[in-house]
Design a protein around this motif. Structure first.
Motif, short mmCIF file in Angstrom:
data_model
loop_
_atom_site.label_atom_id
_atom_site.label_comp_id
_atom_site.label_asym_id
_atom_site.label_seq_id
_atom_site.Cartn_x
_atom_site.Cartn_y
_atom_site.Cartn_z
N MET A 27 0.85 -1.19 0.00
CA MET A 27 0.00 0.00 0.00
C MET A 27 0.89 1.24 0.00
SD MET A 27 -3.14 1.11 0.01
CE MET A 27 -4.00 -0.41 0.44
N SER A 55 -5.42 1.67 -9.08
CA SER A 55 -6.14 1.07 -7.95
C SER A 55 -7.61 0.87 -8.25
CB SER A 55 -6.00 1.96 -6.70
OG SER A 55 -4.64 2.11 -6.32
N THR A 102 -9.15 -0.56 -3.10
CA THR A 102 -7.83 -0.02 -2.76
C THR A 102 -7.88 1.48 -2.57
OG1 THR A 102 -6.80 -1.80 -4.04
CG2 THR A 102 -5.42 0.08 -3.49
N ARG A 103 -8.66 2.16 -3.39
CA ARG A 103 -8.78 3.61 -3.23
C ARG A 103 -9.43 3.95 -1.88
NH1 ARG A 103 -10.32 6.25 -9.16
NH2 ARG A 103 -8.38 5.60 -10.21
N ARG A 155 -9.12 2.19 0.80
CA ARG A 155 -8.09 1.95 1.81
C ARG A 155 -7.08 3.10 1.85
NH1 ARG A 155 -5.89 -3.99 0.73
NH2 ARG A 155 -4.65 -3.45 2.58
N GLU A 202 -10.27 -3.16 4.81
CA GLU A 202 -8.87 -3.43 5.18
C GLU A 202 -8.62 -4.93 5.33
OE1 GLU A 202 -5.11 -2.46 5.36
OE2 GLU A 202 -6.70 -0.96 5.10
N ASP A 247 -9.94 -6.94 3.45
CA ASP A 247 -10.12 -7.40 2.08
C ASP A 247 -11.30 -8.37 1.95
OD1 ASP A 247 -9.44 -7.32 -0.62
OD2 ASP A 247 -8.16 -9.09 -0.50
#
Length: 305
Positions: free
Chosen positions: A1, A46, A50-51, A53, A77, A79
């Motif tokens: 990350m 991303s 992911t964005r 996060r 987080e 996932d």
């Protein structure tokens, strides 16, 4: 990350305001939220999860009180599989139990948060998967909640017992009936969001409940294959076709077409040896639950005749 860089840190390092604007304009930097940036190439590559996060990390870096990621942000987080869930807002829980102020893109929660329900994951504080799941059932409906909880159970991020214990601690929380229903319907054998949604359709449309990941053996005890869902008493099984499923079944050197052929042969073995019927369901079928339920009922009726 990729790490978050704050504007004040760039200024302290001697980067002038004009240079920051130029990096943003060129795409070298991307503004994650006011005063927080990330590498532009990383942001563009991303996905939505992911964005989220990255935004969560920016919020944590800018927080002025002790906080932990919670609710949907904690699930992200971890996932956890999230289907059709709005991830534009970051969820935080204050550790000082005080009410938080409202700000754009952030939803602050407060309340009793036992120490054993906060862990460090990927370098940041988050609520446990069990706590995050039950928290999120406050805002998710049954179908979306079932997708998340099944993924947690299937990946063994938490046990059914742990989820039940957290639920008991939150007996006074709103939407507790939704949480109870999701935990009752939860099926650890479901391997994807699509399979969880199939299970939801069966419950919502009052169909006979199938057995997930059913192992089929012929009359000689020979293993014929494992199917996504089965109604053995109706000699019917269901396979959910999804891109993720076929990618997960790839063996070294195989293409997607190789997997399709292998899956088709498995289906034929079961049909020929057992006299069962197979129905295949896709993501588009799940958009029409009543129609899908009608197909299942028709096949059950046909097998009974």
């Amino acid at each position: 990350m990729s790490p978050i860089v704050l504007r004040r840190e760039l200024i302290d390092e001697g980067v002038p305001h004009r240079a920051i604007l130029q990096m943003l304009s060129s795409g070298a930097l991307e503004r994650v939220r006011h005063g927080a940036y990330v590498d532009g190439a990383t942001w563009r590559a991303s996905d939505e999860m992911t964005r989220h996060r990255l935004r969560a990390r920016a919020v944590l870096r800018q927080a002025r009180t002790p906080v932990t990621l919670s609710h949907l942000s904690a699930l992200a987080e971890w996932d956890v599989a999230l289907w059709d869930v709005d991830l534009t807002t970051v969820d935080l829980t204050r550790l000082d139990r005080r009410a938080g102020r409202h700000e754009a893109g952030v939803r602050q929660h407060h309340g009793r948060l036992p120490a054993d329900e906060v862990v460090h994951l990927n370098g940041i504080a988050v609520t446990t998967a069990a706590r995050a799941a039950v928290e999120s059932l406050q805002v998710l409906d049954v179908e979306r909640g079932l997708v998340a909880v099944n993924d947690i159970l299937h990946r063994r991020l938490a046990t059914a017992e742990q989820l039940g214990q957290v639920r008991q601690r939150m007996d006074h929380w709103p939407h507790s009936l939704t949480a109870d229903l999701v935990l009752r319907l939860a099926e650890p054998a479901c391997e994807s969001a699509g399979e969880s949604r199939v299970l939801f359709v069966c419950w919502k449309q009052r169909l006979p409940f199938p057995t997930a990941q059913y192992a089929v053996y012929d009359r000689f005890g020979r293993f014929l294959g494992r199917v996504d869902f089965a109604w053995p008493e109706h000699r019917l099984f269901l396979e959910f076709d999804g891109k993720v499923k076929y990618e997960g079944l790839l063996r070294p050197g195989e293409s997607a077409s190789d997997v399709v052929v292998r899956e088709k042969r498995r289906e034929e073995r079961i049909v020929e040896a057992m006299g069962w019927r197979c129905m295949r369901v896709t993501w588009s079928d799940l958009s029409h639950p009543e129609r899908l339920a009608g197909r299942i009922r028709s096949l059950i009726a046909a097998q009974a005749s």
